[in-house]
Design an enzyme around this catalytic site. Structure first.
Site, PDB file in Angstrom:
ATOM      1  N   SER A  24      39.939 108.866   6.463  1.00  0.00           N
ATOM      2  CA  SER A  24      39.159 108.162   5.355  1.00  0.00           C
ATOM      3  C   SER A  24      38.740 108.982   4.628  1.00  0.00           C
ATOM      4  O   SER A  24      38.043 110.589   4.642  1.00  0.00           O
ATOM      5  CB  SER A  24      37.237 108.201   6.004  1.00  0.00           C
ATOM      6  OG  SER A  24      37.203 106.787   6.814  1.00  0.00           O
TER       7      SER A  24
HETATM    8  N1  SAH Z   1      37.203 107.211  11.452  1.00  0.00           N
HETATM    9  C1  SAH Z   1      38.515 107.382  11.017  1.00  0.00           C
HETATM   10  C2  SAH Z   1      39.213 106.720   9.874  1.00  0.00           C
HETATM   11  C3  SAH Z   1      40.143 105.746  10.487  1.00  0.00           C
HETATM   12  S1  SAH Z   1      40.358 104.054   9.691  1.00  0.00           S
HETATM   13  C4  SAH Z   1      39.481 108.376  10.868  1.00  0.00           C
HETATM   14  O1  SAH Z   1      38.538 109.237  10.665  1.00  0.00           O
HETATM   15  O2  SAH Z   1      40.184 108.784  10.865  1.00  0.00           O
HETATM   16  C5  SAH Z   1      39.518 102.748  10.843  1.00  0.00           C
HETATM   17  C6  SAH Z   1      40.523 102.569  12.408  1.00  0.00           C
HETATM   18  O3  SAH Z   1      39.604 101.164  12.950  1.00  0.00           O
HETATM   19  C7  SAH Z   1      41.556 102.441  12.466  1.00  0.00           C
HETATM   20  O4  SAH Z   1      42.277 103.533  13.265  1.00  0.00           O
HETATM   21  C8  SAH Z   1      41.789 101.062  13.495  1.00  0.00           C
HETATM   22  O5  SAH Z   1      43.153 100.827  14.211  1.00  0.00           O
HETATM   23  C9  SAH Z   1      40.343 101.069  13.851  1.00  0.00           C
HETATM   24  N2  SAH Z   1      40.523  99.540  13.927  1.00  0.00           N
HETATM   25  C10 SAH Z   1      40.616  98.434  13.650  1.00  0.00           C
HETATM   26  N3  SAH Z   1      39.315  98.094  14.492  1.00  0.00           N
HETATM   27  C11 SAH Z   1      39.336  97.845  15.187  1.00  0.00           C
HETATM   28  C12 SAH Z   1      38.706  97.416  16.375  1.00  0.00           C
HETATM   29  N4  SAH Z   1      38.479  96.130  17.059  1.00  0.00           N
HETATM   30  N5  SAH Z   1      38.257  97.955  18.255  1.00  0.00           N
HETATM   31  C13 SAH Z   1      38.661  99.067  17.409  1.00  0.00           C
HETATM   32  N6  SAH Z   1      39.654  99.865  16.247  1.00  0.00           N
HETATM   33  C14 SAH Z   1      39.561  99.265  15.325  1.00  0.00           C
END
Ligand code: SAH
Length: 223
Positions: free
Chosen positions: A73
């Site tokens: 993000s």
């Molecule tokens: N907080 C992260 C942002 C990652 S984007 C950072 O700082 O890098 C969102 C993340 O949510 C992705 O890695 C994706 O794989 C994960 N995600 C999506 N659906 C999910 C679910 N049902 N359970 C766990 N993780 C999930």
């Protein structure tokens, strides 16, 4: 053990001090007021959370790809969500859904006693775990699972942060929030998302819409 580079604070981390300060000023201008959140974002080496080829862009206020169609993000988003999560009181334990690169996890770990983080993509889970361990961040527990179910073993949590957007508030997550607990999450599809804050009050929840949002979707199952 991850590559030596990930443990090396010299290089981009040192030479980009001005770029980092510019980013912090940008966050302040955008309304981030929490001294603690600003301190952590000033100190954390964001370039270690992305691929080496993107490291030079790590202190721009933009989202960056981390593979598997996912993104780290934008710093403003991380700061805004963290501030919204913690400004109503002190959080003891935080459940994070969507570990991704682990950057948001590291921010939370610097501010609360313990972070429980769940990621559905096994490679991202592994990579984030190794990265945070190499940075000697020890107050985090990691789980490879579908985070829509939360993590019952350690519930209830004083705060829950979701970094991918469900269509509605996942019931299991709301149930794992302690009384007075705060959940911050994006809700909705495509361009119609909002960042929402939910506070557990007695038997019900108070919720407020914070601002428009743009997140990857919360997906079902594991990968
Ligand atoms: N907080 C992260 C942002 C990652 S984007 C950072 O700082 O890098 C969102 C993340 O949510 C992705 O890695 C994706 O794989 C994960 N995600 C999506 N659906 C999910 C679910 N049902 N359970 C766990 N993780 C999930």
């Amino acid at each position: 053990m991850p590559a030596r580079r990930t443990l090396d604070p010299v290089g981009i981390g040192m030479t980009s001090r001005r770029t980092r300060e510019r980013l912090i000023q940008r966050l302040i201008d955008a309304g981030i007021e929490s001294p603690e959140v600003l301190r952590v974002l000033r100190e954390l080496p964001r370039h270690l959370f992305v691929d080496e080829a993107l490291a030079s862009r790590a202190y721009e206020d933009s989202a960056l790809p981390i593979g598997y169609g996912q993104t780290l993000s934008q710093p403003y988003t991380v700061a805004r969500m963290t501030q919204a999560l913690l400004e109503l009181g002190t959080a003891d334990t935080v459940l994070e859904i969507g570990t991704g690169s682990g950057f948001q996890t590291a921010v939370l770990a610097a501010l609360v006693r313990r972070v429980y983080t769940v990621e559905r993509v096994s490679e991202l889970y592994e990579c984030a775990k190794q990265r945070l361990e190499a940075l000697e961040i020890r107050n985090v527990r990691y789980r490879h699972d579908d985070g829509a179910q939360g993590w019952r073993d350690y519930a209830p949590y004083s705060a829950i942060l979701v970094t991918a957007a469900p269509r509605g508030i996942p019931r299991a997550l709301a149930e794992q929030l302690a009384p007075g607990g705060v959940m911050v999450l994006p809700i909705g599809e495509g361009p119609q998302q909002s960042l929402v804050r939910l506070v557990r009050r007695g038997r019900g929840f108070r919720h407020e819409i914070l601002e428009p949002a743009s997140f990857v979707p919360l997906l079902a199952g594991v990968a």
